[in-house]
Design a protein around this motif. Structure first.
Motif, PDB file in Angstrom:
ATOM      1  N   THR A 138       0.856  -1.187   0.000  1.00 41.77           N
ATOM      2  CA  THR A 138       0.000   0.000   0.000  1.00 41.77           C
ATOM      3  C   THR A 138       0.891   1.235   0.000  1.00 41.77           C
ATOM      4  O   THR A 138       1.917   1.250   0.675  1.00 41.77           O
ATOM      5  CB  THR A 138      -0.889   0.028   1.269  1.00 41.77           C
ATOM      6  N   ILE A 139       0.508   2.239  -0.767  1.00 42.57           N
ATOM      7  CA  ILE A 139       1.272   3.500  -0.800  1.00 42.57           C
ATOM      8  C   ILE A 139       0.518   4.554   0.014  1.00 42.57           C
ATOM      9  O   ILE A 139      -0.669   4.781  -0.210  1.00 42.57           O
ATOM     10  CB  ILE A 139       1.434   4.011  -2.246  1.00 42.57           C
ATOM     11  N   VAL A 140       1.207   5.154   0.976  1.00 47.17           N
ATOM     12  CA  VAL A 140       0.577   6.158   1.847  1.00 47.17           C
ATOM     13  C   VAL A 140       1.454   7.412   1.858  1.00 47.17           C
ATOM     14  O   VAL A 140       2.671   7.304   2.046  1.00 47.17           O
ATOM     15  CB  VAL A 140       0.440   5.621   3.299  1.00 47.17           C
ATOM     16  N   PRO A 141       0.869   8.617   1.652  1.00 46.14           N
ATOM     17  CA  PRO A 141       1.680   9.838   1.748  1.00 46.14           C
ATOM     18  C   PRO A 141       2.291   9.971   3.148  1.00 46.14           C
ATOM     19  O   PRO A 141       1.634   9.654   4.151  1.00 46.14           O
ATOM     20  CB  PRO A 141       0.668  10.957   1.485  1.00 46.14           C
ATOM     21  N   ALA A 142       3.532  10.432   3.213  1.00 46.13           N
ATOM     22  CA  ALA A 142       4.245  10.566   4.493  1.00 46.13           C
ATOM     23  C   ALA A 142       3.435  11.382   5.499  1.00 46.13           C
ATOM     24  O   ALA A 142       3.365  11.046   6.682  1.00 46.13           O
ATOM     25  CB  ALA A 142       5.605  11.220   4.258  1.00 46.13           C
TER      26      ALA A 142
ATOM     27  N   VAL B  74      -7.193   7.787   1.384  1.00 46.86           N
ATOM     28  CA  VAL B  74      -6.097   6.893   0.993  1.00 46.86           C
ATOM     29  C   VAL B  74      -6.624   5.470   1.133  1.00 46.86           C
ATOM     30  O   VAL B  74      -7.219   5.130   2.142  1.00 46.86           O
ATOM     31  CB  VAL B  74      -4.873   7.075   1.926  1.00 46.86           C
TER      32      VAL B  74
ATOM     33  N   ASP C 257       7.729  14.990   2.398  1.00 47.85           N
ATOM     34  CA  ASP C 257       6.521  14.979   1.550  1.00 47.85           C
ATOM     35  C   ASP C 257       6.586  13.790   0.589  1.00 47.85           C
ATOM     36  O   ASP C 257       6.034  13.803  -0.489  1.00 47.85           O
ATOM     37  CB  ASP C 257       6.370  16.303   0.782  1.00 47.85           C
ATOM     38  N   ALA C 258       7.290  12.741   1.021  1.00 48.41           N
ATOM     39  CA  ALA C 258       7.468  11.557   0.170  1.00 48.41           C
ATOM     40  C   ALA C 258       6.229  10.667   0.217  1.00 48.41           C
ATOM     41  O   ALA C 258       5.339  10.843   1.041  1.00 48.41           O
ATOM     42  CB  ALA C 258       8.683  10.765   0.652  1.00 48.41           C
ATOM     43  N   GLU C 259       6.203   9.711  -0.705  1.00 45.72           N
ATOM     44  CA  GLU C 259       5.238   8.625  -0.643  1.00 45.72           C
ATOM     45  C   GLU C 259       5.903   7.484   0.114  1.00 45.72           C
ATOM     46  O   GLU C 259       7.075   7.182  -0.138  1.00 45.72           O
ATOM     47  CB  GLU C 259       4.890   8.142  -2.053  1.00 45.72           C
ATOM     48  N   VAL C 260       5.185   6.838   1.020  1.00 45.48           N
ATOM     49  CA  VAL C 260       5.739   5.716   1.763  1.00 45.48           C
ATOM     50  C   VAL C 260       5.133   4.426   1.216  1.00 45.48           C
ATOM     51  O   VAL C 260       3.907   4.273   1.202  1.00 45.48           O
ATOM     52  CB  VAL C 260       5.426   5.836   3.270  1.00 45.48           C
ATOM     53  N   ALA C 261       5.988   3.530   0.755  1.00 48.20           N
ATOM     54  CA  ALA C 261       5.505   2.222   0.297  1.00 48.20           C
ATOM     55  C   ALA C 261       5.541   1.278   1.499  1.00 48.20           C
ATOM     56  O   ALA C 261       6.598   1.027   2.072  1.00 48.20           O
ATOM     57  CB  ALA C 261       6.399   1.692  -0.821  1.00 48.20           C
TER      58      ALA C 261
ATOM     59  N   PHE D 238      10.812   4.805   1.853  1.00 49.50           N
ATOM     60  CA  PHE D 238      10.566   6.172   1.400  1.00 49.50           C
ATOM     61  C   PHE D 238      11.901   6.896   1.305  1.00 49.50           C
ATOM     62  O   PHE D 238      12.846   6.572   2.032  1.00 49.50           O
ATOM     63  CB  PHE D 238       9.633   6.915   2.363  1.00 49.50           C
TER      64      PHE D 238
END
Length: 244
Positions: free
Chosen positions: A128-132, A185, A211-215, A227
């Motif tokens: 799942t990808i979640v914004p930091a 999300v 402001d990264a995307e966290v996998a 990330f």
């Protein structure tokens, strides 16, 4: 021979993040070290307490390969004394790493990199990808409510519930309960797991300014958060979360 050049402040900043993984007292002495794995221009530095392993990948100047374990506290203390400058690390045959700076040289004893425990590779994980920013907010709003009771380990973590409808984060110590839900999300399939507090606090500290995307990859026993240039892998808390 291993040799690389790296900026002192860049290295210190990365190592201070990783240092939060290391316990103050370790049963395995090798865990008091940072693992340095060099592959030409890429340097992977890892710290572990067996439950949680965190790795940062740094871009450096080098044409060599190899791995060594360097005492973490000693290295951090030395790096804090330097103003910003390039440092040259040279791994000598006599089991010492020489650090050359503008103001002189340091020699630190090292251990062979092979002795350092390997991070877990997740078999067949869900992702799942979640914004930091979402993850950092979820941690800030839940961690304080998680319990500290060793007899009830499932309540000492934060419960992640992922589904195509959205994400839910729950924490409770049986007296207070927090549920934080996001419908903006989503995950591709339904999954839930219990994350221990320590790795979440480490993530919270870094993700707040990112402001990264966290996998997030997870299976029944472990989860990995990737990330920017970091990867954090941790063992999940085993057990069934109370039906809140």
């Amino acid at each position: 021979m291993m040799k690389f050049i790296v900026s002192s402040s860049y290295l210190l900043k990365q190592l201070q993040v990783l240092g939060s993984v290391i316990n103050s007292s370790n049963t395995l002495p090798i865990l008091d070290n940072f693992l340095f794995e060099l592959d030409n221009n890429l340097l992977k530095v890892s710290a572990s307490d067996l439950e949680t392993t965190m790795t940062a990948t740094l871009e450096i100047d080098s044409k060599s390969q190899g791995s060594v374990a360097i005492p973490a506290k000693l290295l951090l203390d030395i790096l804090k004394t330097f103003p910003e400058q390039p440092l040259t690390f040279t791994v000598e045959d006599n089991s010492t790493v020489e650090i050359s700076s503008n103001s002189g040289k340091y020699a630190i004893a090292y251990a062979p990199g092979e002795e350092f425990p390997k991070a877990v590779n997740l078999d067949d994980p869900s992702k799942t990808i979640v914004p930091a920013e979402v993850l950092a907010t979820a941690m800030n709003k839940t961690i304080f409510a998680a319990g500290n009771d060793d007899l009830r380990p499932v309540m000492s973590g934060v419960f992640f519930q992922f589904s195509p409808e959205g994400l839910i984060f729950v924490a409770t110590d049986a007296h207070k309960l927090v549920k934080y839900a996001r419908a903006d999300v989503k995950a591709s399939q339904v999954a839930d797991f219990i994350m221990p507090k320590k790795p979440l606090n480490i993530l919270k500290g870094i993700l707040g300014a990112s402001d990264a995307e966290v996998a997030i990859e997870y299976n029944d026993s472990n989860a990995t958060f990737s990330f920017e240039n970091y990867v954090l892998t941790c063992r999940l808390i085993d057990g069934k979360y109370p039906n809140y």
